[in-house]
Scaffold this motif. Structure first.
Motif, PDB file in Angstrom:
ATOM      1  N   VAL A  28      47.407   3.401  15.381  1.00 21.10           N
ATOM      2  CA  VAL A  28      47.180   4.842  15.411  1.00 21.10           C
ATOM      3  C   VAL A  28      47.249   5.319  16.861  1.00 21.10           C
ATOM      4  O   VAL A  28      46.661   4.703  17.756  1.00 21.10           O
ATOM      5  N   VAL A  29      47.950   6.405  17.091  1.00 21.29           N
ATOM      6  CA  VAL A  29      48.017   7.004  18.420  1.00 21.29           C
ATOM      7  C   VAL A  29      47.253   8.317  18.380  1.00 21.29           C
ATOM      8  O   VAL A  29      47.575   9.212  17.611  1.00 21.29           O
ATOM      9  N   LEU A  30      46.216   8.426  19.207  1.00 22.76           N
ATOM     10  CA  LEU A  30      45.412   9.645  19.298  1.00 22.76           C
ATOM     11  C   LEU A  30      45.800  10.378  20.576  1.00 22.76           C
ATOM     12  O   LEU A  30      45.695   9.815  21.669  1.00 22.76           O
ATOM     13  N   SER A  31      46.259  11.607  20.438  1.00 27.98           N
ATOM     14  CA  SER A  31      46.753  12.344  21.601  1.00 27.98           C
ATOM     15  C   SER A  31      46.163  13.740  21.727  1.00 27.98           C
ATOM     16  O   SER A  31      46.311  14.367  22.777  1.00 27.98           O
ATOM     17  N   GLN A  32      45.525  14.256  20.665  1.00 33.64           N
ATOM     18  CA  GLN A  32      44.935  15.589  20.706  1.00 33.64           C
ATOM     19  C   GLN A  32      43.658  15.599  19.872  1.00 33.64           C
ATOM     20  O   GLN A  32      43.573  14.914  18.842  1.00 33.64           O
ATOM     21  N   GLY A  33      42.698  16.381  20.313  1.00 30.24           N
ATOM     22  CA  GLY A  33      41.490  16.545  19.520  1.00 30.24           C
ATOM     23  C   GLY A  33      40.349  15.664  19.982  1.00 30.24           C
ATOM     24  O   GLY A  33      40.466  14.854  20.906  1.00 30.24           O
ATOM     25  N   HIS A  34      39.218  15.830  19.297  1.00 30.80           N
ATOM     26  CA  HIS A  34      37.982  15.150  19.690  1.00 30.80           C
ATOM     27  C   HIS A  34      37.922  13.729  19.149  1.00 30.80           C
ATOM     28  O   HIS A  34      38.264  13.459  18.004  1.00 30.80           O
ATOM     29  N   THR A  35      37.496  12.801  19.991  1.00 29.57           N
ATOM     30  CA  THR A  35      37.233  11.447  19.558  1.00 29.57           C
ATOM     31  C   THR A  35      36.134  10.843  20.414  1.00 29.57           C
ATOM     32  O   THR A  35      36.085  11.076  21.628  1.00 29.57           O
ATOM     33  N   ASP A  36      35.227  10.113  19.767  1.00 32.18           N
ATOM     34  CA  ASP A  36      34.276   9.285  20.508  1.00 32.18           C
ATOM     35  C   ASP A  36      34.974   7.967  20.760  1.00 32.18           C
ATOM     36  O   ASP A  36      34.915   7.040  19.938  1.00 32.18           O
ATOM     37  N   ALA A  37      35.678   7.904  21.891  1.00 29.70           N
ATOM     38  CA  ALA A  37      36.467   6.722  22.190  1.00 29.70           C
ATOM     39  C   ALA A  37      35.593   5.476  22.265  1.00 29.70           C
ATOM     40  O   ALA A  37      35.992   4.395  21.828  1.00 29.70           O
ATOM     41  N   ILE A  38      34.391   5.635  22.805  1.00 35.82           N
ATOM     42  CA  ILE A  38      33.456   4.511  22.913  1.00 35.82           C
ATOM     43  C   ILE A  38      32.260   4.836  22.022  1.00 35.82           C
ATOM     44  O   ILE A  38      31.308   5.503  22.439  1.00 35.82           O
ATOM     45  N   ASP A  39      32.360   4.416  20.788  1.00 35.99           N
ATOM     46  CA  ASP A  39      31.315   4.676  19.799  1.00 35.99           C
ATOM     47  C   ASP A  39      30.516   3.383  19.629  1.00 35.99           C
ATOM     48  O   ASP A  39      31.013   2.406  19.065  1.00 35.99           O
ATOM     49  N   ILE A  40      29.295   3.362  20.136  1.00 40.80           N
ATOM     50  CA  ILE A  40      28.503   2.133  20.174  1.00 40.80           C
ATOM     51  C   ILE A  40      27.673   2.035  18.903  1.00 40.80           C
ATOM     52  O   ILE A  40      26.915   2.950  18.571  1.00 40.80           O
ATOM     53  N   ARG A  41      27.829   0.907  18.201  1.00 47.03           N
ATOM     54  CA  ARG A  41      27.119   0.668  16.945  1.00 47.03           C
ATOM     55  C   ARG A  41      26.312  -0.630  17.040  1.00 47.03           C
ATOM     56  O   ARG A  41      26.639  -1.527  17.830  1.00 47.03           O
ATOM     57  N   TYR A  42      25.271  -0.718  16.221  1.00 52.93           N
ATOM     58  CA  TYR A  42      24.492  -1.953  16.098  1.00 52.93           C
ATOM     59  C   TYR A  42      24.357  -2.229  14.606  1.00 52.93           C
ATOM     60  O   TYR A  42      23.649  -1.510  13.890  1.00 52.93           O
ATOM     61  N   THR A  43      25.086  -3.248  14.133  1.00 52.97           N
ATOM     62  CA  THR A  43      25.155  -3.530  12.697  1.00 52.97           C
ATOM     63  C   THR A  43      24.933  -5.011  12.448  1.00 52.97           C
ATOM     64  O   THR A  43      25.586  -5.858  13.072  1.00 52.97           O
ATOM     65  N   ASN A  44      24.023  -5.314  11.546  1.00 50.03           N
ATOM     66  CA  ASN A  44      23.748  -6.704  11.158  1.00 50.03           C
ATOM     67  C   ASN A  44      23.505  -7.605  12.362  1.00 50.03           C
ATOM     68  O   ASN A  44      23.995  -8.741  12.443  1.00 50.03           O
ATOM     69  N   GLY A  45      22.732  -7.080  13.317  1.00 48.12           N
ATOM     70  CA  GLY A  45      22.360  -7.874  14.477  1.00 48.12           C
ATOM     71  C   GLY A  45      23.419  -7.982  15.543  1.00 48.12           C
ATOM     72  O   GLY A  45      23.263  -8.751  16.495  1.00 48.12           O
TER      73      GLY A  45
END
Length: 463
Positions: A28-45
């Motif tokens: 996927v190429v993202l070139s316009q619009g909002h994105t949380d490029a660095i979305d930090i998650r904590y899942t199953n430890g």
């Protein structure tokens, strides 16, 4: 007269755009619009970095390796003549900047910890680090206060790694600045300490950025070799996918110096039949802007392949009354679809290709007519158990040829094959002879479908 049914099974190997390696054509190429490029998650430890893609609705969480972030040419600007911005270089120096305040014409990346719960980490904080950059220019990430004073958060010019402690429940944007056009790899990592003292880390994660309008073009879909008579399907793949779809296909026979354009071949796919005369021929594709792929070479084996034989699957009704036969060539019993691409609406992965010829021969004296249907009853599955149903694969049937006395007709367009669909039929009195059937397959799955190579079985039944 009682008729018996015969079923022929053909495995369809689907190479979806989601399949690893995801940074190939299916990325996927993202070139316009909002994105949380660095979305930090904590899942199953486990601490994870994801990409929250808000350029589509509803938003989609993507694996980092599935995404290329493009800084469009419109991001070009110059370093302002203000002392406060001297960290970007000399005044007037060209730079490419994704600004902290959203510009609808550009990508608006940020970082996000809103999915993290309070009380999980020591000091309710995550350390975000830029640990490496590989690219043609300097990279700087800075934000500005309400009074316009800049604060540098990450900067390659004075050495890495750089760190930023980010509280949980944070959603922030900054200006991302690149010093030259070209391809970049930014390596990020997130680290934290749980309240019980356990250290957790994502480890280094590579993010791909493309600055400017650089584009690569490749030819995919070529097998290691083909028996003579097999259909070859070559697919043109742009990375990232651009607006131009004006392709030109070229070939170069052994012993010739130049590539020759193939007349009339202007689509993203080029299909032809392998012959021994085409052995070791090179193929390449070009765009109108001059972008050219590396050549690929076709290798052709003997007519029967490597010691293989052709075999029909036959349903007999009576030794004296002829037979109804449905068959495919051995080389056509596996269908490999091109890598899937994001739909124009950004909410589906889609790909398609030819079913390849299915031959129906009716030599029965009673000419009772016949019908051929197809069904994907077991769905599609990866080696590690991810799956989706047969309702996501549809077809548009067609008749390639039929006998002079036949009245066969192609079946209707079917959006899904989970419960079966008609490929073709011939009425009573008009079925005797040989007909060749085909269909244009269309696969469409939601963007949240897990990455992988999916295999399913299409059962073709003639009665």
């Amino acid at each position: 007269m009682r008729r018996r049914a015969t079923a022929l099974k053909a495995a369809l190997l689907l190479l979806c755009g989601l399949a690893a390696p995801a940074h190939a054509a299916g990325a996927v190429v993202l070139s316009q619009g909002h994105t949380d490029a660095i979305d930090i998650r904590y899942t199953n430890g486990a601490l994870q970095l994801r990409v929250n893609d808000d350029t589509v609705s509803p938003a989609v969480s993507r694996a980092v390796e599935d995404v290329t972030f493009q800084v469009l040419p419109g991001a070009r600007t110059e370093v302002p003549g203000l002392d406060a911005f001297a960290f970007l270089g000399a005044p007037g120096t060209p730079i490419w900047m994704l600004p902290q305040v959203q510009d609808p014409a550009l990508l608006w990346p940020g970082w996000n910890t809103t999915a993290l719960a309070s009380g999980t980490f020591r000091d309710d904080s995550i350390r975000l680090s830029l640990v490496g950059v590989d690219g043609p220019g300097a990279v700087t990430v800075f934000d500005t206060s309400s009074l316009g004073a800049p604060s540098v958060r990450f900067r390659t010019a004075d050495g890495l790694p750089d760190h930023l402690d980010v509280p949980v429940h944070t959603h922030a944007h900054a200006s991302w600045v690149f010093g030259a056009t070209g391809h970049y790899t930014l390596t990020w990592r997130a680290d934290a300490v749980l309240t019980d003292g356990t250290a957790v880390s994502t480890g280094p994660i590579d993010y791909r950025f493309l600055v400017g309008d650089a584009r690569s073009l490749a030819v995919t879909g070529l097998a290691e070799s083909y028996p003579a008579g097999q259909t070859v399907t070559l697919q043109a793949v742009q990375t990232p996918q651009g607006p131009s779809t004006d392709y030109r296909w070229y070939s170069r026979r052994p012993g010739t110096d130049a590539f020759t354009e193939l007349p009339g071949e202007t689509g993203a796919a080029y299909r032809f039949t392998a012959t021994r005369a085409l052995g070791n021929t090179e193929y390449q594709v070009r765009l109108a802007d001059g972008t050219t792929s590396a050549p690929v070479t076709l290798h052709v084996t003997d007519d029967q392949g490597s010691g293989g034989t052709q075999k029909s699957v036959t349903a007999s009704i009576d030794a004296t009354a002829g037979a109804l036969v449905i068959s495919v060539l051995p080389a056509d019993r596996a269908v490999v679809l091109p890598p899937a691409a994001l739909s124009p609406a950004g909410d589906r992965w889609e790909t398609g290709g030819a079913l390849r010829p299915v031959t129906v021969t009716d030599t029965r004296a009673g000419t009772p007519g016949w019908s051929v249907s197809g069904q994907v009853s077991g769905g599609f599955r990866t080696a590690d158990g991810a799956s989706f149903g047969g309702e996501h694969l549809g077809w548009t049937p067609s008749l390639t040829s039929q006998g002079a006395q036949q009245g066969a007709v192609a079946g209707p367009v079917a959006s899904g094959l989970a419960s079966g669909a008609l490929l073709a039929s011939a009425p009573a009195g008009a079925g005797r002879g040989t007909a060749k059937l085909d269909a244009q397959l269309r696969l469409s799955v939601p963007t949240e479908t897990a990455a992988g190579t999916y295999t399913g079985t299409l059962t073709l039944t003639a009665i």
